[in-house]
Scaffold this active site. Structure first.
Site, mmCIF file in Angstrom:
data_model
loop_
_atom_site.group_PDB
_atom_site.id
_atom_site.type_symbol
_atom_site.label_atom_id
_atom_site.label_comp_id
_atom_site.label_asym_id
_atom_site.label_seq_id
_atom_site.Cartn_x
_atom_site.Cartn_y
_atom_site.Cartn_z
ATOM 1 N N ASP A 86 78.087 89.543 -22.146
ATOM 2 C CA ASP A 86 78.507 89.203 -20.675
ATOM 3 C C ASP A 86 78.008 87.870 -20.614
ATOM 4 O OD1 ASP A 86 78.097 88.429 -17.926
ATOM 5 O OD2 ASP A 86 77.883 90.412 -17.495
ATOM 6 N N HIS A 87 79.176 86.993 -20.623
ATOM 7 C CA HIS A 87 78.891 85.690 -20.988
ATOM 8 C C HIS A 87 78.080 84.840 -19.988
ATOM 9 C CE1 HIS A 87 82.314 84.520 -18.225
ATOM 10 N NE2 HIS A 87 82.074 83.451 -18.205
ATOM 11 N N LYS A 126 74.533 81.643 -19.826
ATOM 12 C CA LYS A 126 74.532 80.373 -19.072
ATOM 13 C C LYS A 126 73.030 79.725 -18.961
ATOM 14 C CE LYS A 126 78.829 81.299 -16.486
ATOM 15 N NZ LYS A 126 79.772 80.254 -16.714
ATOM 16 N N LYS A 144 84.080 92.390 -22.326
ATOM 17 C CA LYS A 144 84.568 93.137 -21.349
ATOM 18 C C LYS A 144 86.255 92.808 -21.369
ATOM 19 C CE LYS A 144 84.696 91.013 -17.263
ATOM 20 N NZ LYS A 144 85.536 89.778 -17.028
ATOM 21 N N GLU A 177 85.164 80.920 -7.458
ATOM 22 C CA GLU A 177 86.240 80.200 -8.353
ATOM 23 C C GLU A 177 87.139 79.447 -7.411
ATOM 24 O OE1 GLU A 177 86.795 81.669 -12.271
ATOM 25 O OE2 GLU A 177 86.659 83.644 -11.047
ATOM 26 N N ASP A 234 86.133 92.936 -12.447
ATOM 27 C CA ASP A 234 86.319 91.694 -13.319
ATOM 28 C C ASP A 234 84.939 90.829 -13.152
ATOM 29 O OD1 ASP A 234 87.912 89.748 -15.127
ATOM 30 O OD2 ASP A 234 87.799 88.353 -13.108
ATOM 31 N N LYS A 275 88.440 84.321 -6.065
ATOM 32 C CA LYS A 275 89.497 83.312 -6.704
ATOM 33 C C LYS A 275 89.952 82.692 -5.504
ATOM 34 C CE LYS A 275 89.912 85.375 -10.878
ATOM 35 N NZ LYS A 275 89.164 84.569 -12.028
ATOM 36 N N HIS A 296 78.950 90.446 -14.414
ATOM 37 C CA HIS A 296 78.292 89.557 -14.050
ATOM 38 C C HIS A 296 77.587 89.405 -12.899
ATOM 39 C CE1 HIS A 296 81.025 88.055 -16.971
ATOM 40 N NE2 HIS A 296 82.230 87.659 -16.308
ATOM 41 N N ARG A 319 97.781 88.863 -36.170
ATOM 42 C CA ARG A 319 99.144 89.507 -36.795
ATOM 43 C C ARG A 319 99.918 88.504 -37.309
ATOM 44 N NH1 ARG A 319 101.710 94.045 -32.923
ATOM 45 N NH2 ARG A 319 100.078 93.030 -31.807
#
Ligand code: BG6
Length: 484
Positions: A172-173, A177, A143, A211, A230, A334, A235, A46
């Site tokens: 899906d990263h 990997k 996602k 994580e 998430d 997390k 994943h 934007r």
């Protein structure tokens, strides 16, 4: 190897993903001379930037995320960037974008939607309305693809109205990997593992994606999602599919995705009464991480009524011949004790010991694939303790650390995935029916959690999650491989 000439259009080019992942990934590919001479990155957002303003922004982003920036390569890379102000809500900027793309009608044209899903519909309509879809057009989406099965179907229908399935790349990263791809190499480029890769020889499998960070600035998005949506829906289930699938006919995209889909369809449903027995959800409280004291999830969120889970543990069964009776224990969260992602294949114990009890206990073999950090593969085996002291047994790791073995920079997942998009290779991307099947399995768990009165179990930041997650596996006489 250089990819074909392309124009990559990034929607949401001033956002977090472009900043942290896309620009650094493209820079690295350029540095390795994988981008052809004319390749362009056409950024839209934007803000009313001129090309030069955005290039400054991009240079700052690269300065932050790339170690040892090469001045000449940076200059070459920045020169590829064009900026087109485009306001999706107001519907302005489309003809300017079309004019830029019309300069090169014959190159591969990729649209990367690095924006919130609410914008997918209007952007697809804009692309379709301007007639920007040509024979080599591809679209990349990130996602979350929906928040449940119904919304995912609606979203996929919106995108499917403008693009064919073979043009849609759902990232899906985790699939990009290195070690995840190595799982396929390990399983299907070696004769050693596959004969043992089944219920007769495998006791159970653990998949951990832990994580140490909290939700930080993403609390707004995260609170509406939670760890199951998430991380698990995408994943962790993708990792489970690659670990459990039958050998595909080839590495061809549909062969691989057909096999993953069969696994998703074979997942034993977790519904109603079994939800309490087979799932654990947690939410972090204040505690300590490596950097010192950290606040709890509710403090970060600024609300005290959230039931969103920041941790999930699941006991999953795959109802097919290969895996009947072999639990797959999944957990992710997390603010856990450390950042580590790994897949652990625990083999069954030997059937009979020929050794004296004094030789010591005989641990069953275990294969560990470490996704991050310290990517590598470890096989735990029993050996005789060296020395003349008689037969004493000891467990040792046969260890392969990729960093030590190859001494090359470990490319980020986005580098591989972006080049695959340009090449048109969908092997590492999710097909529409995979997304549907994953949601069909996840939905009943979400429903049961929403219907129940229970709250996620609290856990202290810097630990391995609620004690119920430890009980989940210990009830079966097993333990998590990694527990601090
Ligand atoms: C993302 C999630 O998909 O993956 C984040 O939305 C999570 O919440 C991230 O932190 C983890 O990715 P990685 O590559 O750092 O393990």
């Amino acid at each position: 190897i250089e990819v074909d000439e392309f124009d990559l259009v990034v929607f949401g080019g001033t956002g977090d993903l472009a900043h942290r992942k896309l620009l650094p990934a493209l820079y690295h590919r350029d540095l390795d001379r994988q981008l052809p001479a004319g390749a362009r990155i056409v950024v839209t957002a934007r803000r009313r930037y001129a090309d030069a303003d955005y290039r400054d922004w991009a240079a700052a982003a690269l300065g932050e995320h790339v170690a040892d920036l090469d001045e000449a390569a940076l200059k070459r890379f920045l020169a590829r960037i064009r900026y087109v102000p485009l306001d999706v809500d107001a519907g302005t900027g489309w003809s300017e974008l079309a004019a830029v793309l019309e300069e090169r009608p014959d190159v591969v044209r990729v649209f990367y939607l690095a924006v919130a899903p609410d914008f997918f519909g209007p952007i697809c309509e804009g692309i379709g309305g301007e007639g920007l879809v040509n024979a080599t057009t591809r679209v990349v989406i990130e996602k979350p693809i929906g928040k449940d099965g119904a919304s995912a179907r609606a979203l996929n229908a919106t995108i499917g109205a403008v693009f064919d399935e073979h043009q849609i790349f759902r990232i899906d990263h985790y699939l990009g990997k290195e070690t995840v791809q190595n799982l396929m190499a390990l399983r299907f480029a070696n004769a050693l593992f596959e004969p043992l890769w089944n219920a007769a020889h495998v006791d159970h499998v653990q998949i951990t994606v832990a994580e140490s960070l909290g939700v930080g600035g993403r609390a707004g998005y995260y609170d509406a999602a939670g760890a199951l949506r998430d991380m698990v829906q995408n994943h962790l289930l993708q990792l489970l599919c690659l670990a459990a699938m039958e050998p595909p006919e080839s590495m061809d995209a549909d062969s691989v995705r057909d096999e993953k889909l069969k696994v998703l369809k074979a997942l034993a449903p977790i519904t109603g009464d079994s939800v309490d027995r087979l799932t654990v959800r947690g939410q972090y409280r204040a505690g300590a991480s490596a950097g010192g004291a950290v606040p709890g999830y509710l403090e970060e969120l600024g609300r005290d009524d959230s039931r969103t889970e920041t941790f999930v543990a699941l006991k999953v069964q795959i109802a097919n011949w290969r895996w009947a009776g072999v639990p797959f224990y999944l957990r992710t969260g997390k603010r856990l004790a450390t950042r580590v992602s790994e897949i652990v294949v625990q083999f069954r114990p030997i059937p009979h010991s020929i050794f004296d009890p004094e030789a010591g206990p005989i641990a069953a073999n275990r294969l560990i694939l470490r996704l991050q950090p310290d990517e590598g593969v470890t096989m735990q085996v029993m050996i005789k303790d060296p020395g003349p002291g008689g037969m004493r047994l000891r467990q040792v790791p046969l260890d392969m650390s990729f960093a030590e073995a190859f001494k090359v920079r470990n490319p980020d997942a986005y580098e591989r995935l972006l080049m695959d998009v340009i090449r048109g290779n969908q092997t590492l991307f999710m097909r529409r029916d995979e997304v549907d099947a994953a949601w069909s399995w996840i939905d009943p768990i979400l429903d049961a959690w929403a219907a129940g009165a229970g709250h996620p179990k609290p856990y202290t930041s810097g630990t391995w999650g609620p004690s119920a997650a430890i009980a989940l596996i210990e009830r079966d006489g097993r333990t998590w491989a990694e527990d601090g």
